[in-house]
Write a protein that holds these residues in place. Structure first.
Motif, PDB file in Angstrom:
ATOM      1  N   THR A  37       0.816  -1.259   0.017  1.00 22.58           N
ATOM      2  CA  THR A  37      -0.046   0.002   0.029  1.00 22.58           C
ATOM      3  C   THR A  37       0.841   1.253   0.157  1.00 22.58           C
ATOM      4  OG1 THR A  37      -1.988  -1.060   1.085  1.00 22.58           O
ATOM      5  CG2 THR A  37      -1.744   1.182   1.146  1.00 22.58           C
ATOM      6  N   ILE A  38       1.868   1.293   0.889  1.00 20.94           N
ATOM      7  CA  ILE A  38       2.748   2.515   0.963  1.00 20.94           C
ATOM      8  C   ILE A  38       3.449   2.455  -0.272  1.00 20.94           C
ATOM      9  CG2 ILE A  38       4.419   3.400   2.094  1.00 20.94           C
ATOM     10  CD1 ILE A  38       3.746   1.983   4.730  1.00 20.94           C
ATOM     11  N   ALA A  39       4.256   1.184  -0.884  1.00 19.25           N
ATOM     12  CA  ALA A  39       5.112   1.443  -1.936  1.00 19.25           C
ATOM     13  C   ALA A  39       4.331   1.825  -3.208  1.00 19.25           C
ATOM     14  CB  ALA A  39       5.624   0.123  -2.285  1.00 19.25           C
ATOM     15  N   ILE A  40       3.051   1.435  -3.514  1.00 19.62           N
ATOM     16  CA  ILE A  40       2.454   1.660  -4.676  1.00 19.62           C
ATOM     17  C   ILE A  40       1.828   2.849  -4.763  1.00 19.62           C
ATOM     18  CG2 ILE A  40       0.536   0.995  -6.462  1.00 19.62           C
ATOM     19  CD1 ILE A  40       1.064  -1.974  -5.430  1.00 19.62           C
ATOM     20  N   ALA A  41       1.204   3.322  -3.450  1.00 13.89           N
ATOM     21  CA  ALA A  41       0.789   4.761  -3.157  1.00 13.89           C
ATOM     22  C   ALA A  41       1.770   5.695  -3.525  1.00 13.89           C
ATOM     23  CB  ALA A  41       0.267   5.052  -1.912  1.00 13.89           C
ATOM     24  N   ALA A  42       2.992   5.597  -3.001  1.00 11.96           N
ATOM     25  CA  ALA A  42       4.172   6.521  -3.292  1.00 11.96           C
ATOM     26  C   ALA A  42       4.495   6.536  -4.766  1.00 11.96           C
ATOM     27  CB  ALA A  42       5.603   5.851  -2.340  1.00 11.96           C
ATOM     28  N   THR A  43       4.520   5.285  -5.518  1.00 15.00           N
ATOM     29  CA  THR A  43       4.976   5.097  -6.941  1.00 15.00           C
ATOM     30  C   THR A  43       3.855   6.083  -7.847  1.00 15.00           C
ATOM     31  OG1 THR A  43       6.107   3.182  -6.354  1.00 15.00           O
ATOM     32  CG2 THR A  43       5.211   3.666  -8.781  1.00 15.00           C
ATOM     33  N   GLN A  44       2.323   6.006  -7.344  1.00 13.62           N
ATOM     34  CA  GLN A  44       1.618   6.461  -8.165  1.00 13.62           C
ATOM     35  C   GLN A  44       1.508   8.114  -7.775  1.00 13.62           C
ATOM     36  OE1 GLN A  44      -1.865   4.969  -9.732  1.00 13.62           O
ATOM     37  NE2 GLN A  44       0.461   4.571 -10.474  1.00 13.62           N
ATOM     38  N   SER A  45       1.955   8.475  -6.685  1.00 18.74           N
ATOM     39  CA  SER A  45       1.837   9.839  -6.318  1.00 18.74           C
ATOM     40  C   SER A  45       2.997  10.419  -7.141  1.00 18.74           C
ATOM     41  CB  SER A  45       2.022  10.059  -4.831  1.00 18.74           C
ATOM     42  OG  SER A  45       3.413   9.763  -4.478  1.00 18.74           O
ATOM     43  N   PHE A  46       4.351  10.010  -7.309  1.00 14.64           N
ATOM     44  CA  PHE A  46       5.252  10.396  -8.038  1.00 14.64           C
ATOM     45  C   PHE A  46       5.135  10.444  -9.683  1.00 14.64           C
ATOM     46  CE2 PHE A  46       8.249   8.726  -4.582  1.00 14.64           C
ATOM     47  CZ  PHE A  46       7.938   9.580  -3.741  1.00 14.64           C
ATOM     48  N   GLN A  47       4.548   9.498  -9.980  1.00 15.26           N
ATOM     49  CA  GLN A  47       4.058   9.529 -11.345  1.00 15.26           C
ATOM     50  C   GLN A  47       2.917  10.453 -11.628  1.00 15.26           C
ATOM     51  OE1 GLN A  47       2.873   5.007 -11.635  1.00 15.26           O
ATOM     52  NE2 GLN A  47       4.377   4.862 -13.031  1.00 15.26           N
ATOM     53  N   TYR A  48       1.905  10.602 -11.034  1.00 12.94           N
ATOM     54  CA  TYR A  48       0.923  11.459 -11.484  1.00 12.94           C
ATOM     55  C   TYR A  48       1.325  13.111 -11.015  1.00 12.94           C
ATOM     56  CZ  TYR A  48      -2.833   8.192 -11.931  1.00 12.94           C
ATOM     57  OH  TYR A  48      -3.555   7.191 -12.500  1.00 12.94           O
ATOM     58  N   ARG A  49       2.275  13.269 -10.076  1.00 15.51           N
ATOM     59  CA  ARG A  49       3.158  14.399 -10.223  1.00 15.51           C
ATOM     60  C   ARG A  49       3.888  14.776 -11.459  1.00 15.51           C
ATOM     61  NH1 ARG A  49       5.221  16.767  -5.286  1.00 15.51           N
ATOM     62  NH2 ARG A  49       7.144  17.117  -6.648  1.00 15.51           N
ATOM     63  N   TYR A  50       4.417  13.624 -12.024  1.00 21.36           N
ATOM     64  CA  TYR A  50       4.910  13.925 -13.518  1.00 21.36           C
ATOM     65  C   TYR A  50       4.010  14.402 -14.353  1.00 21.36           C
ATOM     66  CZ  TYR A  50       8.062  13.308 -17.426  1.00 21.36           C
ATOM     67  OH  TYR A  50       8.775  13.345 -18.598  1.00 21.36           O
ATOM     68  N   VAL A  51       2.816  13.476 -14.432  1.00 19.49           N
ATOM     69  CA  VAL A  51       1.908  13.729 -15.389  1.00 19.49           C
ATOM     70  C   VAL A  51       1.561  15.270 -15.170  1.00 19.49           C
ATOM     71  CG1 VAL A  51      -0.216  13.086 -16.269  1.00 19.49           C
ATOM     72  CG2 VAL A  51       1.358  11.365 -15.693  1.00 19.49           C
ATOM     73  N   ILE A  52       0.890  15.671 -14.176  1.00 21.97           N
ATOM     74  CA  ILE A  52       0.407  16.901 -13.814  1.00 21.97           C
ATOM     75  C   ILE A  52       1.437  18.195 -14.326  1.00 21.97           C
ATOM     76  CG2 ILE A  52      -0.614  18.523 -12.077  1.00 21.97           C
ATOM     77  CD1 ILE A  52      -1.786  15.998 -10.722  1.00 21.97           C
ATOM     78  N   LYS A  53       2.551  17.943 -13.729  1.00 19.77           N
ATOM     79  CA  LYS A  53       3.402  18.960 -13.947  1.00 19.77           C
ATOM     80  C   LYS A  53       4.112  19.389 -15.384  1.00 19.77           C
ATOM     81  CE  LYS A  53       8.489  20.322 -11.990  1.00 19.77           C
ATOM     82  NZ  LYS A  53       9.346  19.975 -11.405  1.00 19.77           N
TER      83      LYS A  53
END
Length: 388
Positions: A37-53
């Motif tokens: 849960t922590i690993a995938i949530a962190a991975t997803q947050s970094f990925q969506y940060r890239y998409v939005i930025k």
């Protein structure tokens, strides 16, 4: 000489289920669920940060490549959460499978049928596991190839990652870059294997159910013979009815677990196929075409194969469920006593309710759904190319 299987689910599926805290009876299930849960949530947050930025600042093909990988992780995260929520249902499925194997020792036909389906399941599982390892290896190799030939050895900050992410910390140092790259390789391999194995699990469960349907059909066909003077044994009838009810329950449990997964899969994979198709088409003529094709084409086929597997499972289950009614109809029920023939008629009527797997309770999984996804993805790509 190959060893005779003792279970429909082999180690290639069981090990990922244990790693992601889905396999029942493990003492480390809470730790696995918390970690992922922590690993995938962190991975997803970094990925969506890239998409939005980088939504309006990067090349559209790069954005589509990143979006395809991000949606794949989102889909996988939903799958394991869905299995965690439906843990009791999955436990019931495994218990019913174990009981079917235990009872298969009673007759030679039952044993042959269940072993035949188990061997096929094991071969499919091993094939899918090997395929995803090859795809992840090619994808990772393309990144290292790009690093070796296209970037300066001292230019660490500009080196690309396997998964495009935007971190809230600096990754310019060599140690941090290599640590991130190693983490991404491990995460990509485990998530890729887990995602494919959860999809393969659906095929395995449907094949096991198909084996039980074949056993039931054999029982129904042999229920009446001329030697018995067309009379029905009450014990045999009860056995057949109970078997039919177990098959229906097993099918409903599969539907309860995979219906919502199929809905999310169809939506995300349609977008992913569209994004990856766009990347492949727009890469033609670029100097790094070979690198882009090597790291994208494998995932493109994996995602298409993922959708095909779900549609194949639904189509196969729907066609196989008709065998029960056909076997009952072809038996000599019309030559039995009226009291006995009514039982077979009720079985025929019950078999009219076709067993299937739905996409979020909206539509059935079938080859028609697969073709519709291909057509929709091609239409979206055409629109994007016109706007590119």
């Amino acid at each position: 000489m190959k060893k005779t299987p003792i279970s429909t689910i082999n180690r290639a599926i069981e090990i990922p289920l244990r790693i992601f805290g889905i396999w029942p009876g493990s003492s480390y299930i809470p730790f696995c669920r918390l970690f992922w849960t922590i690993a995938i949530a962190a991975t997803q947050s970094f990925q969506y940060r890239y998409v939005i930025k980088h939504l309006y600042t990067v090349d559209l093909s790069d954005l589509m490549e990143c979006l395809g990988a991000t949606l794949s992780f989102t889909q996988f995260f939903f799958k394991i959460i869905n299995f965690w929520v439906n843990q009791r249902t999955f436990d019931k499925i495994l218990a019913m499978m174990a009981m079917d194997w235990k009872k298969s020792n009673n007759t030679d036909f039952s044993t042959r049928a269940i072993i035949r389906k188990a061997i096929l399941s094991h071969n499919i599982s091993n094939l899918c596991f090997g395929s995803v390892i090859i795809v992840v290896t090619l994808y990772s190799a393309s990144i290292f190839t790009y690093n070796s030939f296209n970037l300066d050895e001292t230019d660490i900050s500009m080196r690309p990652l396997i998964l495009k992410m935007d971190f809230p910390f600096s990754g310019d140092t060599r140690f941090v870059y290599e640590l991130i790259l190693l983490s991404q390789i491990l995460c990509t391999v485990l998530a890729g294997c887990g995602n494919v194995m959860l999809n393969t699990l659906l095929i395995v469960l449907v094949l096991h159910l198909a084996g039980q349907i074949e056993i039931l059909s054999k029982w129904i066909t042999d229920i009446i013979s001329e030697e018995d003077e067309y009379t029905l044994n009450l014990t045999t009838i009860r056995k057949i009815i109970k078997k039919h009810q177990n098959i229906i329950t097993f099918s409903k449990n599969i539907e309860n677990i995979f219906s919502d997964i199929a809905l999310v899969l169809f939506v995300s994979d349609t977008l992913s196929i569209c994004a990856l198709s766009f990347v492949l088409v727009t890469s033609i003529g670029r100097p790094d075409t070979a690198t882009i094709v090597m790291k994208t084409l494998g995932f493109y086929f994996v995602i298409n194969f993922e959708v095909f597997m779900f549609c194949l499972a639904g189509e196969y289950l729907s066609s196989k469920s008709k065998v029960i009614g056909d076997a009952a109809y072809c038996s000599r029920w019309y030559q039995c006593r009226f009291q006995d023939s009514r039982i077979i008629l009720f079985l025929i009527m019950r078999s009219q309710n076709q067993m299937t797997i739905t996409v979020g309770k909206f539509m059935d999984l079938s080859f028609e759904r697969f073709v519709s996804i291909m057509k929709a993805s091609a239409s979206y790509v055409s629109v994007m190319l016109a706007l590119y």
